[in-house]
Design an enzyme around this catalytic site. Structure first.
Site, mmCIF file in Angstrom:
data_model
loop_
_atom_site.group_PDB
_atom_site.id
_atom_site.type_symbol
_atom_site.label_atom_id
_atom_site.label_comp_id
_atom_site.label_asym_id
_atom_site.label_seq_id
_atom_site.Cartn_x
_atom_site.Cartn_y
_atom_site.Cartn_z
ATOM 1 N N GLU A 1 28.238 -70.760 13.798
ATOM 2 C CA GLU A 1 27.641 -71.922 14.439
ATOM 3 C C GLU A 1 28.729 -72.734 15.127
ATOM 4 O OE1 GLU A 1 28.311 -75.107 11.874
ATOM 5 O OE2 GLU A 1 29.741 -73.461 11.945
ATOM 6 N N GLU B 1 32.382 -72.740 13.822
ATOM 7 C CA GLU B 1 33.120 -71.475 13.858
ATOM 8 C C GLU B 1 33.312 -70.749 12.534
ATOM 9 O OE1 GLU B 1 34.123 -71.281 17.301
ATOM 10 O OE2 GLU B 1 35.696 -72.741 17.515
#
Length: 702
Positions: free
Chosen positions: A440, A443
């Protein structure tokens, strides 16, 4: 008689402070020298000339110049350039060892340093006509002193293979791919090249209060080059340093000598004029602090590579282990790269400010780096080479939104949009399908993220409009149908009704499995010692649903989540209210302020100014313009002396001597933070977020 006594006293004074005799020696000891890594990431300055004929950038630390970049922004070419002042007997001080104040004007910087009985004023620019950094050094003292310059090359982003030598009155270094040349006006009175930590000039000066050995050449290895200046602070107070780069030694020397033929004042005037001309073509919002706003615009523009147009890096810095841990970050580090997410933030700010050409170049760059299957790299060098390779669906969706905002209708852009949308729709991994994402926004986690889902919905709606205008109504309908389905299901994937933070529903940072009422456990990473229940983890990124037009600012779950996030992640500081990225974030310093590293001691993510900007955009939609203006003021208050905005500021657990709300040693300038400041300023003037795609808001909010 009085004049004779005075002359005799002055001669005695010069004898008293004379440094040890210089000795010509052979090969320096200590090869290949230590690799100290890059200097701290909290840069006080970042500069380059506007023209593309000057492919060199510099950064400034708290004292002296830190990394330079050549021939592009993904390639550090030096570690530092520092000055040394000594009386030859009782003290030796580097610029980086004393109190320094930084002033900035159109990315031209002046640093004022105060040492033991001396004051130095150093001004930095680059030559608009060539790859040269030019530095005006002025020293003032009450008695004659000795001054030196220290330079550490890291050509082609690594130092261990550099060769260095004295060439007449210049210091040259090369590694077979690139070269540097350092000259002075007036010329150096002595030069030396040695290995860092053993035979470099600073090692000699710090031990002996003067240069006792002159080494004509060294390498390959991590080099330290030293030049003795004629500046004594009394009779001779000024010198100009020129650090030039080229693809070979001769070209670097030619550039340095060409720059040296110019008056520094003339070069600085041309440098400032170039940035003034850029600003004259743009607009200024009424709501912003002019100095911070204009600096932010210049930081955005300076972050674009000159050989690869449209490629804007995340930051010209390497925070913590990224600058020192060679295994984690070999070359280059991740902040010297282009990230589609950051590029979207930058481009939307450029659109708001009126730099449509710059924003359109970002789309051209994205078209060039799109992968055959339609997704965009997690990040890439400015030349387009993918670096990290995880899939982040928001980074494939936001380029679509950007292309729509720019009303791009050319065949290449529409083809890019179609490939990206098809990739998003068809994405599957680990038994899950989109909008589940391998990573997301932050990272380090897979799952269903409300922020990522918001981006994919907006991307598909924008893609539908673009392909429909190109004549493909059937595909457009398919994209809209999937976007509508995800918009209807986002709460079922990401809103918990039995979490510990509220009796009312609230959005989670993400769910690993699309089951927000299940206590699924995972380790949040970044040195957190155990696992967490996904229902305990919240994140301000859920506001992407509002800012991108998928959810109303008055939605009950949105409003309840704001209350939860404020309570769990928010802190009030002397500069304003800011938020942590997510619960248990470990991406930050240790309790004592030491640097983040992988697998080391427990570290703690601090507060992020960008969230003040995002909250301000939400508040505009919620009818709270006064609150949005306060957010803009808070962001500006986090700037350092050079007006650089940081990635993070200290929280209430700041180590001794650090004040909450002031910059940490995180990536500074964070280009995203400058982009967010610009965009919020224009949003306040417009009365609504300027980045919100109207076609998305029209579909879900009317």
């Amino acid at each position: 008689m009085r004049r004779r006594r005075l002359l005799s006293a002055l001669v005695g004074l010069f004898i008293m402070v004379a440094p040890p005799a210089l000795g010509q020696t052979g090969a320096p000891p200590g090869a290949p020298g230590i690799n100290p890594g890059y200097l701290p990431a909290d840069k006080q300055g970042f500069g380059t000339a506007r023209p593309i004929d000057s492919p060199v950038w510099f950064t400034l630390g708290r004292g002296g110049m830190t990394e330079t970049f050549y021939p592009d922004l993904s390639t550090p070419a030096s570690r530092r350039l520092d000055f040394v002042v000594t009386d030859g007997e009782t003290f030796v001080q580097r610029l980086s060892d004393v109190r320094v104040r930084t002033e900035q004007d159109r990315l031209s910087y002046r640093q004022i340093a105060n040492g033991r009985g001396w004051t130095a004023t150093i001004t930095y620019v680059t030559d608009p006509a060539r790859a040269s950094v030019m530095i005006d050094f002025e020293l003032r003292s009450h008695r004659p002193l000795h001054s030196y310059v220290l330079y550490e090359p890291t050509l082609s982003a690594k130092g261990v293979d550099d060769q260095g030598k004295s060439v007449a009155d210049a210091l040259a270094a090369s590694d077979g791919t690139a070269a540097s040349a350092l000259v002075a006006q007036p010329s150096f009175s002595a030069t030396s090249t040695g290995y860092l930590g053993t035979s470099d000039g600073w090692t000699d000066l710090s031990r002996n209060r003067g240069l006792t050995s002159l080494y004509p050449q060294a390498g390959p290895g991590n080099l330290g080059q030293t030049g003795k200046l004629t500046v004594d602070g009394v009779r001779d107070r000024n010198a100009v340093l020129i650090l030039s780069y080229g693809d070979n030694e001769q070209n670097a020397l030619t550039a340095a000598r060409a720059s040296a033929q110019q008056r520094f004042a003339d070069v600085r005037r041309s440098y400032v004029q170039g940035w003034n001309e850029y600003l004259r073509g743009l607009k200024t919002p009424a709501s912003a602090r002019r100095a911070i706003y204009e600096t932010s615009l210049l930081v955005l523009a300076a972050s674009e590579d000159k050989r690869n147009r449209g490629a804007f890096i995340a930051s010209p810095s390497e925070p913590w282990a990224f600058g020192t841990n060679q295994e984690l970050s070999p070359t280059p580090g991740p902040y010297h790269l282009v990230w589609p997410r950051d590029l979207y933030q930058i481009a939307t700010a450029l659109i708001a400010a009126g730099d449509m050409a710059g924003a359109n170049r970002t789309v051209d760059h994205l078209i060039g780096v799109q992968q055959p299957d339609g997704h965009f790299p997690q990040n890439n060098t400015v030349s387009g080479r993918p670096y990290w390779t995880s899939i982040q669906l928001d980074e494939s969706a936001l380029p679509i939104v950007l292309a729509w905002q720019l009303d791009r209708r050319d065949t290449k852009t529409v083809a890019m949009v179609r490939r990206a949308a098809d990739f998003i729709i068809g994405y599957e991994q680990d038994g899950f399908s989109a909008p589940w994402s391998q990573q997301e926004r932050w990272e380090n986690q897979s799952g269903y993220s409300p922020g990522t889902i918001a981006a994919t919905i907006a991307g598909l709606v924008c893609a539908a409009d673009m392909v429909e205008r190109s004549g493909d109504a059937a595909t457009a309908q398919r994209y809209r149908s999937i976007a509508d389905d995800w918009a209807a299901r986002v709460e079922s994937w990401t809103v918990t009704t039995n979490g510990p933070h509220s009796s009312q529903p609230y959005y989670l940072r993400l769910t690993k499995d699309g089951q927000p009422n299940q206590g699924t456990a995972y380790n949040p990473g970044d040195n957190y010692p155990g696992t967490v229940d996904q229902r305990t983890q919240v994140d301000p990124s859920f506001l992407e649903l509002v800012r991108l037009g998928v959810k109303s600012p008055q939605d009950a779950t949105i409003r309840n989540t704001i209350a939860v996030v404020d309570r769990v992640l928010g802190e009030n500081t002397s500069t304003g209210q800011f938020w942590h990225r997510f619960t248990n974030d470990g991406y930050g310093e240790r309790t004592d302020g030491g640097p983040w590293d992988i697998g080391g001691a427990r570290t703690y993510g601090r507060l992020w100014p960008i969230f003040a900007g995002e909250r301000g955009e939400y508040e505009l939609l919620a009818g709270k313009a006064h609150a949005a203006k306060a957010r803009l003021h808070a962001m500006a208050a986090t700037a350092n002396d050079g007006m650089m905005l940081p990635e993070q500021v200290w929280d209430r657990e700041a180590p001794s001597g650090k004040r909450p709300g002031t910059p940490t040693t995180s990536a500074t300038p964070l280009v995203w933070a400058h982009a967010q400041y610009v965009r919020l300023a224009w949003s306040i003037d417009a009365g609504k977020p300027v980045e919100q795609p109207g076609i998305v808001a029209d579909r879900y909010l009317k």
